[in-house]
Design an enzyme around this catalytic site. Structure first.
Site, PDB file in Angstrom:
ATOM      1  N   TRP A 188      25.810  47.041  32.233  1.00  0.00           N
ATOM      2  CA  TRP A 188      26.420  46.126  31.270  1.00  0.00           C
ATOM      3  C   TRP A 188      25.335  45.692  30.290  1.00  0.00           C
ATOM      4  O   TRP A 188      24.226  45.344  30.693  1.00  0.00           O
ATOM      5  CB  TRP A 188      27.016  44.879  31.944  1.00  0.00           C
ATOM      6  CG  TRP A 188      27.499  43.922  30.878  1.00  0.00           C
ATOM      7  CD1 TRP A 188      28.623  44.050  30.131  1.00  0.00           C
ATOM      8  CD2 TRP A 188      26.828  42.737  30.413  1.00  0.00           C
ATOM      9  NE1 TRP A 188      28.708  43.017  29.219  1.00  0.00           N
ATOM     10  CE2 TRP A 188      27.621  42.206  29.361  1.00  0.00           C
ATOM     11  CE3 TRP A 188      25.645  42.100  30.749  1.00  0.00           C
ATOM     12  CZ2 TRP A 188      27.268  41.045  28.662  1.00  0.00           C
ATOM     13  CZ3 TRP A 188      25.286  40.943  30.056  1.00  0.00           C
ATOM     14  CH2 TRP A 188      26.099  40.419  29.032  1.00  0.00           C
ATOM     15  N   GLU A 229      30.366  49.025  32.087  1.00  0.00           N
ATOM     16  CA  GLU A 229      31.223  47.820  32.045  1.00  0.00           C
ATOM     17  C   GLU A 229      31.461  47.348  30.611  1.00  0.00           C
ATOM     18  O   GLU A 229      30.525  47.036  29.875  1.00  0.00           O
ATOM     19  CB  GLU A 229      30.549  46.695  32.849  1.00  0.00           C
ATOM     20  CG  GLU A 229      31.329  45.386  32.840  1.00  0.00           C
ATOM     21  CD  GLU A 229      30.647  44.273  33.631  1.00  0.00           C
ATOM     22  OE1 GLU A 229      29.512  44.474  34.129  1.00  0.00           O
ATOM     23  OE2 GLU A 229      31.267  43.201  33.749  1.00  0.00           O
ATOM     24  N   LYS A 231      33.361  44.808  27.602  1.00  0.00           N
ATOM     25  CA  LYS A 231      33.637  43.388  27.375  1.00  0.00           C
ATOM     26  C   LYS A 231      34.355  43.231  26.048  1.00  0.00           C
ATOM     27  O   LYS A 231      34.213  44.065  25.150  1.00  0.00           O
ATOM     28  CB  LYS A 231      32.310  42.615  27.378  1.00  0.00           C
ATOM     29  CG  LYS A 231      32.458  41.114  27.451  1.00  0.00           C
ATOM     30  CD  LYS A 231      31.153  40.468  27.924  1.00  0.00           C
ATOM     31  CE  LYS A 231      31.265  38.953  27.935  1.00  0.00           C
ATOM     32  NZ  LYS A 231      30.187  38.311  28.674  1.00  0.00           N
ATOM     33  N   ASP A 262      35.845  44.146  34.591  1.00  0.00           N
ATOM     34  CA  ASP A 262      35.587  42.744  34.920  1.00  0.00           C
ATOM     35  C   ASP A 262      36.785  41.978  34.367  1.00  0.00           C
ATOM     36  O   ASP A 262      37.054  42.021  33.163  1.00  0.00           O
ATOM     37  CB  ASP A 262      34.270  42.327  34.238  1.00  0.00           C
ATOM     38  CG  ASP A 262      33.880  40.889  34.521  1.00  0.00           C
ATOM     39  OD1 ASP A 262      34.754  40.013  34.420  1.00  0.00           O
ATOM     40  OD2 ASP A 262      32.696  40.633  34.812  1.00  0.00           O
ATOM     41  N   HIS A 265      36.798  39.977  31.175  1.00  0.00           N
ATOM     42  CA  HIS A 265      36.365  40.639  29.944  1.00  0.00           C
ATOM     43  C   HIS A 265      37.507  41.165  29.088  1.00  0.00           C
ATOM     44  O   HIS A 265      37.342  42.105  28.334  1.00  0.00           O
ATOM     45  CB  HIS A 265      35.430  41.801  30.276  1.00  0.00           C
ATOM     46  CG  HIS A 265      34.085  41.340  30.743  1.00  0.00           C
ATOM     47  ND1 HIS A 265      33.020  42.171  30.908  1.00  0.00           N
ATOM     48  CD2 HIS A 265      33.635  40.100  31.067  1.00  0.00           C
ATOM     49  CE1 HIS A 265      31.971  41.491  31.328  1.00  0.00           C
ATOM     50  NE2 HIS A 265      32.322  40.233  31.439  1.00  0.00           N
ATOM     51  N   HIS A 289      34.760  43.957  38.814  1.00  0.00           N
ATOM     52  CA  HIS A 289      34.018  42.701  38.852  1.00  0.00           C
ATOM     53  C   HIS A 289      35.075  41.615  38.925  1.00  0.00           C
ATOM     54  O   HIS A 289      35.747  41.327  37.938  1.00  0.00           O
ATOM     55  CB  HIS A 289      33.170  42.521  37.584  1.00  0.00           C
ATOM     56  CG  HIS A 289      31.794  43.075  37.737  1.00  0.00           C
ATOM     57  ND1 HIS A 289      30.795  42.879  36.808  1.00  0.00           N
ATOM     58  CD2 HIS A 289      31.236  43.797  38.741  1.00  0.00           C
ATOM     59  CE1 HIS A 289      29.688  43.476  37.236  1.00  0.00           C
ATOM     60  NE2 HIS A 289      29.935  44.040  38.393  1.00  0.00           N
ATOM     61  N   ASP A 297      36.370  31.146  28.624  1.00  0.00           N
ATOM     62  CA  ASP A 297      35.186  31.467  29.405  1.00  0.00           C
ATOM     63  C   ASP A 297      35.532  32.285  30.646  1.00  0.00           C
ATOM     64  O   ASP A 297      36.612  32.167  31.203  1.00  0.00           O
ATOM     65  CB  ASP A 297      34.496  30.162  29.815  1.00  0.00           C
ATOM     66  CG  ASP A 297      33.092  30.413  30.316  1.00  0.00           C
ATOM     67  OD1 ASP A 297      32.492  31.429  29.927  1.00  0.00           O
ATOM     68  OD2 ASP A 297      32.603  29.604  31.114  1.00  0.00           O
ATOM     69  N   ASP A 299      33.726  33.979  34.457  1.00  0.00           N
ATOM     70  CA  ASP A 299      32.687  33.676  35.445  1.00  0.00           C
ATOM     71  C   ASP A 299      32.878  32.395  36.247  1.00  0.00           C
ATOM     72  O   ASP A 299      31.893  31.777  36.671  1.00  0.00           O
ATOM     73  CB  ASP A 299      31.304  33.662  34.769  1.00  0.00           C
ATOM     74  CG  ASP A 299      31.030  34.944  34.005  1.00  0.00           C
ATOM     75  OD1 ASP A 299      31.386  35.998  34.539  1.00  0.00           O
ATOM     76  OD2 ASP A 299      30.479  34.892  32.901  1.00  0.00           O
ATOM     77  N   ASP A 329      31.776  38.728  40.514  1.00  0.00           N
ATOM     78  CA  ASP A 329      30.889  38.412  39.387  1.00  0.00           C
ATOM     79  C   ASP A 329      31.257  37.056  38.796  1.00  0.00           C
ATOM     80  O   ASP A 329      32.138  36.961  37.949  1.00  0.00           O
ATOM     81  CB  ASP A 329      30.966  39.506  38.312  1.00  0.00           C
ATOM     82  CG  ASP A 329      29.970  39.250  37.179  1.00  0.00           C
ATOM     83  OD1 ASP A 329      29.078  38.396  37.371  1.00  0.00           O
ATOM     84  OD2 ASP A 329      30.090  39.878  36.122  1.00  0.00           O
TER      85      ASP A 329
HETATM   86  C1  RNT Z   1      28.521  39.854  31.783  1.00  0.00           C
HETATM   87  C2  RNT Z   1      28.960  40.887  32.771  1.00  0.00           C
HETATM   88  C3  RNT Z   1      27.917  41.298  33.772  1.00  0.00           C
HETATM   89  C4  RNT Z   1      27.102  40.116  34.281  1.00  0.00           C
HETATM   90  C5  RNT Z   1      26.158  40.461  35.398  1.00  0.00           C
HETATM   91  C6  RNT Z   1      25.214  39.356  35.668  1.00  0.00           C
HETATM   92  O1  RNT Z   1      29.520  39.458  30.966  1.00  0.00           O
HETATM   93  O2  RNT Z   1      30.099  40.455  33.428  1.00  0.00           O
HETATM   94  O3  RNT Z   1      28.513  41.992  34.800  1.00  0.00           O
HETATM   95  O4  RNT Z   1      27.921  39.072  34.662  1.00  0.00           O
HETATM   96  O5  RNT Z   1      25.528  41.635  35.118  1.00  0.00           O
HETATM   97 ZN    ZN Z   2      30.779  41.622  35.076  1.00  0.00          ZN
END
Ligand code: RNT
Ligand code: ZN
Length: 422
Positions: A188, A229, A231, A262, A265, A289, A297, A299, A329
């Site tokens: 990523w 990955e 986004k 993810d 994303h 992820h 946001d 995470d 993640d």
């Molecule tokens: C960031 C990605 C990535 C990170 C990690 C820490 O937007 O999700 O995967 O969160 O590599």
């Molecule tokens: Zn990620």
């Protein structure tokens, strides 16, 4: 929780699911095959160990919170993960980032890292029966400060990052070789721009070139699996992300790479669960992820919500558990970090258990007969079936604290260990 009531509740749950044609013992066995890759970066807010007081810098991701007990050393981080492993049933994996090497007080540049810097992790993983996954760290570095790494027009920077990722693949392959278990190395990068760019095309051409250079070296698939990955946007890359979904999906299909999805994303109304059966038509394996987006946001700590349920259901319904690698993640520094791991891992497991306990054959039949009210009603009824009793029983037979008992274990760890850290 009292073990007697756990056993009694399981007997009743077993009966109720049997009425739907579902074998709860089998569902537990299936759940044992779902390994969750624990992201090392929740323990220390993505700081890593390159320098003694490293903190996350730049790159479109941010950690908030200063709850006491952040892991400050490699040993503390391992101690934390070991604690987590005692609070979740089943065998898991550990997901490392390149900045978490065992550098022994030596300042090792990212284009100089070697397998030896990760040998103590490999040994630790072996000892704890864990598979390893790996990630290059293309952020928190002066060469990423202008917002571009592998897609940089600055050739010095680009070459540096290409070398870094090449080295990460070498390290990952070596870990896979020693553990006799393939390591997923997930790329990523934060590359993108805050305001509307004019030259998206050149950055994407450069990224493709960098990836081609990186993947020119072949490693045996039994040791290494490469994944990329995408986004949609990040902090400071609101207007364009170079590695978009289309970019990496195309790259992965053409070059036989894994695609990492993810679920933080994508646009909030998009469902990653819906994407799985599309992508699996063209790509052999997926990396997930698992995270929780909140408004703009990503995470946040994973919880047992609709999104994660659909992801697990779609994997199980497509009979694709073997083709999907699951990593967590998220990073939350505002609550007990060990608690954050355990809540998220348990939620992911619960989602898979819920999916294994689904009478999919019956539901499919209703669907084929166009009995859509009946399908809807059964899907609704499943939400109040006693799947929690099945999960509790799984913890019980795995010698893991059952139900709310894990909360007090984490409180004790906080008092005895985390609060004593400087
Ligand atoms: C960031 C990605 C990535 C990170 C990690 C820490 O937007 O999700 O995967 O969160 O590599
Ligand atoms: Zn990620």
């Amino acid at each position: 929780m009292n073990t007697d009531s756990v056993k009694k509740a399981y007997v009743i749950a077993k009966e109720q699911y049997a009425e739907l044609g579902i074998d709860t013992d089998k569902a537990i066995e299936q759940l044992k095959n779902v390994k969750i890759s624990l992201h090392c970066w929740q323990a220390d807010d993505v700081g890593g160990f390159e320098t003694p007081d490293a903190t996350l810098g730049g790159g479109g991701i941010q950690v908030t919170g200063n709850y006491p007990g952040k892991a400050g050393t490699i040993l503390q981080l391992r101690q934390d993960i070991e604690k987590v492993l005692h609070l979740v049933p089943g065998q898991q994996r550990i997901n490392l980032h390149a900045i978490y090497g065992d550098f022994q007080n030596e300042r090792v540049e990212r284009d100089r890292i070697e397998p030896r810097h990760f040998q103590s992790w490999i040994d630790w993983a072996k000892k704890n029966n864990l598979g390893i996954d790996f990630n290059p760290t293309c952020f928190s570095h002066p060469y990423a400060d202008d917002g571009f790494t592998l897609s940089s027009k600055n050739e010095t920077h680009r070459k540096f990052w290409v070398e870094h990722v090449k080295r990460c693949r070498k390290i990952a392959a070596e870990a896979g070789r020693q553990l006799n278990d393939p390591v997923v190395n997930n790329i990523w990068i934060p590359d993108g721009s805050k305001d509307t760019p004019v030259d998206r095309n050149t950055h994407r051409t450069i990224l493709k070139k960098s990836l081609d250079e990186i993947f020119a070296i072949k490693y045996p698939e039994e040791y290494l699996k490469d994944s990329v990955e995408c986004k949609l946007f990040g902090i400071g890359s609101e207007s364009m992300v170079v590695g978009s979904h289309e970019f990496y999906m195309g790259y992965a299909i053409k070059n036989h790479k894994l695609l990492c999805l993810d679920n933080g994303h994508f646009h909030p109304t998009e469902q990653v669960g819906d994407k799985i059966s599309s992508i699996l038509q063209y790509i052999d394996e997926i990396l997930l992820h698992v995270t929780r987006g909140v408004r703009w946001d990503s995470d946040h700590v994973v919880i047992f919500n609709d999104e994660i349920q659909l992801i697990a259901q779609e994997i199980v319904r497509a009979n694709a558990v073997k083709r999907v690698h699951i990593g967590l993640d998220y990073f939350d520094g505002s609550i007990n970090r060990i608690g954050a791991y355990v809540v998220g891992t348990r939620a992911a497991q619960l989602a898979f258990l819920f999916a294994f306990l689904e009478p999919t054959v019956t539901l499919k039949k209703l669907e084929e007969e166009k009995k859509n009210f009946e399908r809807l009603a059964l899907l609704e009824l499943l939400k109040t079936k006693p799947f929690g009793a099945v999960y509790d029983y799984y913890c019980f037979i795995s010698n893991i604290p059952v139900g709310e008992n894990y909360i007090s274990e984490i409180q004790r760890y906080e008092t005895e260990v985390l609060k004593k850290r400087k």
